[in-house]
Design an enzyme around this catalytic site. Structure first.
Site, short mmCIF file in Angstrom:
data_model
loop_
_atom_site.label_atom_id
_atom_site.label_comp_id
_atom_site.label_asym_id
_atom_site.label_seq_id
_atom_site.Cartn_x
_atom_site.Cartn_y
_atom_site.Cartn_z
CB CYS A 73 -0.86 -0.05 1.27
SG CYS A 73 -1.88 1.40 1.55
CB CYS A 183 -3.25 3.96 -5.17
SG CYS A 183 -4.51 3.08 -4.21
N1 DGL Z 1 -3.87 0.47 -1.80
C1 DGL Z 1 -3.69 1.68 -1.05
C2 DGL Z 1 -2.51 2.46 -1.60
O1 DGL Z 1 -1.67 1.89 -2.30
C3 DGL Z 1 -5.00 2.38 -0.96
C4 DGL Z 1 -5.00 3.48 0.01
C5 DGL Z 1 -6.31 3.77 0.67
O2 DGL Z 1 -6.83 2.87 1.34
O3 DGL Z 1 -6.75 4.90 0.55
O4 DGL Z 1 -2.33 3.63 -1.36
#
Ligand code: DGL
Length: 259
Positions: A73, A183
């Site tokens: 993430c 993301c």
């Molecule tokens: N997959 C997360 C990232 O790479 C999502 C972030 C979120 O939950 O806003 O930033």
């Protein structure tokens, strides 16, 4: 050598895009994946809340005896990985937006970054941006609203296309030739994005680089698994498992768990 699993966590289902890269490069490694979907999105939360959630996820993966943790993430990495590394004695691999390759390759000297507010406002992101994007115009766009749509399985939906059109407009106006997906939920949007973007714009993300780094760190610490006899992949979600299941192959088991 170690047959213990690699732990992977994300605010939700997006980190499965990273799981797939890791699984394809390191097929002998077992993995445990945590989708903290109950707390998604992380991107609009204050830094300390993101750190607390990452600590909770890390503690659970350590209880499950993981040998290395991939913070799949960007928001969690850019806000919490230095804290995690200072607290725990195992290797952590993180993910950051691929600004460097985009800035190096851009011919129009204009690149777009789609990421969460939490990533774009982090110190780590501004340091990387300052270091590698000198002389490049970087169009940053907070992708607010995208993660909840992916979490609810609305990847190719009118709502998603409408949101993306509004986020891409300033980038198209600025003549970008690279779009960086910052993301781990966003690689699932690539088919939709390709339909919406002119052909000369290249989309890049950091998934493959994370898998290569995971391999390098396993090898540097002699933590690789050399036998396929024990390979197992377990996915946990603290929300409904339907969307997570739809994103991974049905050969893998998904369990709902409170965490
Ligand atoms: N997959 C997360 C990232 O790479 C999502 C972030 C979120 O939950 O806003 O930033």
């Amino acid at each position: 050598m170690s047959s213990k699993p690699i732990g992977i966590f994300d605010s939700g289902v997006g980190g499965t895009s990273i799981f797939k890269e890791i699984h394809s490069l390191l097929p002998k490694e077992s993995t445990i994946y945590l989708a903290d979907s109950n707390n998604a999105p992380y991107g609009q939360k204050p830094k300390q809340t993101i750190i607390d959630l990452c600590v909770k996820n890390t503690e659970l993966l350590l209880e499950k005896d993981c040998k290395l943790i991939v913070v799949a993430c960007n928001t969690a990495t850019t806000n919490a990985i230095s804290f995690l590394r200072s607290q725990y004695d195992i290797p952590f691999i993180g993910i950051e937006p691929a600004i460097k390759p985009a800035a190096l390759k851009s011919k129009t000297k204009s690149i777009g970054i789609l990421a969460t507010k939490g990533t774009l406002s982090s110190e780590l992101f501004s340091n990387t941006s300052e270091l590698y994007a000198k002389g490049i115009s970087v169009i940053e766009q907070d992708g607010e609203g995208i993660v909840p749509l992916v979490e609810s399985g609305k990847i190719d939906s009118p709502e998603m296309r409408q949101l993306l059109a509004s986020y891409l407009k300033p980038m198209l106006d600025a003549n970008i030739d690279y779009l960086v997906l910052g993301c781990t939920h966003y690689p699932y949007l690539i088919p939709v994005l390709k339909n919406m973007l002119p052909e000369h714009i290249t989309i890049i993300d950091s998934g493959e680089a994370v898998a290569r780094q995971t391999k390098a760190i396993l090898m540097a610490n002699t933590l690789e698994n050399n036998s396929t006899n024990t390979t197992k992949h377990t996915f946990y979600t603290n929300s409904n498992k339907t969307v997570l299941e739809s994103l991974i192959s049905n050969q893998f088991e998904v369990q709902e768990l409170k965490f």
